[in-house]
Design a protein around this motif. Structure first.
Motif, PDB file in Angstrom:
ATOM      1  N   LEU A  79       0.893  -0.954  -0.038  1.00  0.00           N
ATOM      2  CA  LEU A  79      -0.039  -0.061  -0.010  1.00  0.00           C
ATOM      3  C   LEU A  79       1.018   1.156   0.162  1.00  0.00           C
ATOM      4  O   LEU A  79       0.763   2.163  -0.780  1.00  0.00           O
ATOM      5  CB  LEU A  79      -0.950  -0.168   1.238  1.00  0.00           C
ATOM      6  CG  LEU A  79      -1.848   1.200   1.296  1.00  0.00           C
ATOM      7  CD1 LEU A  79      -2.625   1.489  -0.037  1.00  0.00           C
ATOM      8  CD2 LEU A  79      -2.751   1.066   2.533  1.00  0.00           C
ATOM      9  N   PRO A  80       1.738   1.266   0.807  1.00  0.00           N
ATOM     10  CA  PRO A  80       2.720   2.630   0.931  1.00  0.00           C
ATOM     11  C   PRO A  80       3.296   2.751  -0.443  1.00  0.00           C
ATOM     12  O   PRO A  80       3.692   3.802  -0.889  1.00  0.00           O
ATOM     13  CB  PRO A  80       3.375   2.685   2.284  1.00  0.00           C
ATOM     14  CG  PRO A  80       3.420   1.046   2.733  1.00  0.00           C
ATOM     15  CD  PRO A  80       2.145   0.643   2.165  1.00  0.00           C
ATOM     16  N   LEU A  81       4.090   1.463  -0.850  1.00  0.00           N
ATOM     17  CA  LEU A  81       4.968   1.429  -2.062  1.00  0.00           C
ATOM     18  C   LEU A  81       3.932   1.929  -3.297  1.00  0.00           C
ATOM     19  O   LEU A  81       4.518   2.837  -3.881  1.00  0.00           O
ATOM     20  CB  LEU A  81       5.172   0.057  -2.379  1.00  0.00           C
ATOM     21  CG  LEU A  81       6.245  -0.394  -1.148  1.00  0.00           C
ATOM     22  CD1 LEU A  81       6.598  -1.830  -1.597  1.00  0.00           C
ATOM     23  CD2 LEU A  81       7.697   0.488  -1.359  1.00  0.00           C
ATOM     24  N   GLY A  82       2.719   1.324  -3.408  1.00  0.00           N
ATOM     25  CA  GLY A  82       1.824   2.252  -4.325  1.00  0.00           C
ATOM     26  C   GLY A  82       1.575   3.474  -4.294  1.00  0.00           C
ATOM     27  O   GLY A  82       1.699   3.965  -5.285  1.00  0.00           O
ATOM     28  N   LYS A  83       1.514   4.112  -3.244  1.00  0.00           N
ATOM     29  CA  LYS A  83       1.135   5.536  -3.184  1.00  0.00           C
ATOM     30  C   LYS A  83       2.533   6.350  -3.362  1.00  0.00           C
ATOM     31  O   LYS A  83       2.400   7.328  -3.967  1.00  0.00           O
ATOM     32  CB  LYS A  83       0.694   5.836  -1.682  1.00  0.00           C
ATOM     33  CG  LYS A  83      -0.943   5.399  -1.436  1.00  0.00           C
ATOM     34  CD  LYS A  83      -1.076   5.693   0.012  1.00  0.00           C
ATOM     35  CE  LYS A  83      -2.744   5.078   0.052  1.00  0.00           C
ATOM     36  NZ  LYS A  83      -3.437   5.920  -0.625  1.00  0.00           N
ATOM     37  N   LEU A  84       3.458   5.532  -3.029  1.00  0.00           N
ATOM     38  CA  LEU A  84       4.876   6.226  -3.270  1.00  0.00           C
ATOM     39  C   LEU A  84       5.203   6.381  -4.882  1.00  0.00           C
ATOM     40  O   LEU A  84       5.525   7.440  -5.328  1.00  0.00           O
ATOM     41  CB  LEU A  84       5.973   5.645  -2.610  1.00  0.00           C
ATOM     42  CG  LEU A  84       7.422   6.270  -2.965  1.00  0.00           C
ATOM     43  CD1 LEU A  84       7.777   7.562  -2.380  1.00  0.00           C
ATOM     44  CD2 LEU A  84       8.382   5.163  -2.367  1.00  0.00           C
ATOM     45  N   MET A  85       4.720   5.335  -5.544  1.00  0.00           N
ATOM     46  CA  MET A  85       4.899   5.293  -6.944  1.00  0.00           C
ATOM     47  C   MET A  85       4.038   6.397  -7.656  1.00  0.00           C
ATOM     48  O   MET A  85       4.391   6.664  -8.529  1.00  0.00           O
ATOM     49  CB  MET A  85       4.643   3.893  -7.350  1.00  0.00           C
ATOM     50  CG  MET A  85       5.805   2.861  -7.121  1.00  0.00           C
ATOM     51  SD  MET A  85       5.428   1.074  -7.550  1.00  0.00           S
ATOM     52  CE  MET A  85       5.989   1.288  -9.387  1.00  0.00           C
ATOM     53  N   ALA A  86       2.828   6.350  -7.061  1.00  0.00           N
ATOM     54  CA  ALA A  86       1.861   7.256  -7.747  1.00  0.00           C
ATOM     55  C   ALA A  86       2.289   8.597  -7.193  1.00  0.00           C
ATOM     56  O   ALA A  86       2.007   9.708  -8.207  1.00  0.00           O
ATOM     57  CB  ALA A  86       0.542   7.218  -6.995  1.00  0.00           C
ATOM     58  N   ALA A  87       2.952   8.916  -6.322  1.00  0.00           N
ATOM     59  CA  ALA A  87       3.559  10.422  -6.058  1.00  0.00           C
ATOM     60  C   ALA A  87       4.799  10.777  -6.958  1.00  0.00           C
ATOM     61  O   ALA A  87       4.840  11.732  -7.348  1.00  0.00           O
ATOM     62  CB  ALA A  87       3.768  10.579  -4.551  1.00  0.00           C
TER      63      ALA A  87
END
Length: 356
Positions: A79-87
């Motif tokens: 979850l945090p990795l996905g949000k980091l990639m989106a950012a």
């Protein structure tokens, strides 16, 4: 006409829900078709979580105290990795030369469906491959090495057989709403939390040498018949006493198969697991159903992930340096039996051991 149309739509929505109460309390029936699913983020985190979990679980399976890392850990970490990639990833379209194909490294905010697909891939990697037991046992105990290509084909074919049978019986195993597994409720509950709230027998020795009449395991053949007939008394009793609803809750395949998934732990572990499971899934579920639906599966996922993260951290920071800590009750991997290491073959003598 309008009133009848609304009633008809409501009836369709109700019929689309699950007949299992625990599933209805945990799994929503709503869907957002506009959410992205197969994105660049999905493929990167899909393959990464599948490869890492398959390697780590296979690595830890060789320990005396085996450790199994479930897909819940990847579900939480992705979850945090996905949000980091989106950012941080650029949103520019990348086109393949001489084709009309293109894709974007970043299709917007991380979506729930992406997270679900990542967890599906992680689950397929975390469950392991049964055929590895054949390869490992043959090499360690029988000194028979298998060519890497043959081993690869063995692993792939055995896995495809399982998926093939699932496809053949799709209507019974996949489409049926009555084929549900409580572990999946933990995964679904964690999704709802996160986005809205932040063998050697058949391969080496052969069945004849294991189950023939003159062999040591020949009596195990009776268990095939027992497993086939065990559900029949439960079915007959449920028909004879229809008011006793608890009889239909006895599932003999789960009773026989369920313990096979348990880790090689000591009795104190099983006792505590049983107490906690009965308390939450019988007493709390019956008396405080709303609390159970909101917190139980999330709590299970939190406990599971907490143990896994701490176990992996302690392995790489302490056990790799031979720092094992205190000797807790149940931690020693022995049977507390002086004869546990004695030979069992007939006629073999060993100092301090009884004659077989």
């Amino acid at each position: 006409m309008e009133g009848s149309s609304v009633e008809h739509d409501d009836a369709e929505e109700v019929n689309d829900d699950s007949p299992i109460e625990q599933v209805r309390l945990t799994v929503p029936i709503s869907d957002d078709p506009s959410e992205p699913a197969l994105t660049f983020r999905t493929w990167v985190l899909d393959l990464g979580s599948c490869i890492i979990l398959s390697f780590v679980n296979q690595f830890f399976s060789y320990r005396t105290n085996q450790l199994s890392i479930s897909s819940v850990s990847a579900q939480i970490a992705s979850l945090p990795l996905g949000k980091l990639m989106a950012a941080i990833l650029p949103t520019k379209e990348i086109r393949f030369p001489l084709t009309r194909w293109s894709f974007s490294l970043n299709r917007g905010p991380s979506a729930l469906k992406e997270h679900v697909l990542i967890t599906v891939f992680a689950t397929s990697g975390s469950t392991g491959v049964y055929a590895m037991n054949l390869i490992n046992t043959g090499k360690v105990f029988y000194r028979r090495s298998i060519h890497p290509l043959a081993a690869y084909l063995l692993v792939i074919t055995t896995q495809m057989i399982g998926y093939g049978w699932a496809g053949v019986f799709r209507k019974l195993l996949v489409d049926s709403p009555y084929m549900w597994w409580p572990t999946n409720l933990v995964t679904v509950s964690l999704f709802r939390y996160v986005f809205y709230n932040a063998s050697i027998i058949w391969g080496v020795i052969g069945p004849k040498n294991m189950f023939a009449k003159e062999c040591i395991y020949s009596r195990m053949n009776w268990f095939f018949l027992i497993g086939l007939l065990a559900p029949v008394p439960v079915w007959l009793l449920s028909r004879k006493f229809p008011n006793q609803k608890w009889i239909s809750l006895i599932k003999m395949p789960i009773i026989f198969k369920g313990p096979g998934n348990l880790l090689p732990a000591r009795s104190v572990n099983f006792i505590m697991w049983g107490i906690v499971g009965l308390f939450f899934n019988f007493y709390v579920y019956k008396r405080y159903k709303a609390w159970w639906a909101k917190h139980t599966c999330v709590l299970s996922a939190a406990l599971d992930a907490g143990v896994v993260f701490c176990a992996v951290l302690m392995f790489f920071t302490l056990q790799t340096y031979d720092i094992v800590g205190p000797s807790w009750v149940g931690l020693e991997a022995n049977d507390h039996c002086y004869f546990a290491k004695c030979p069992t073959a007939r006629g073999v003598r060993a100092s301090g051991c009884p004659m077989s």
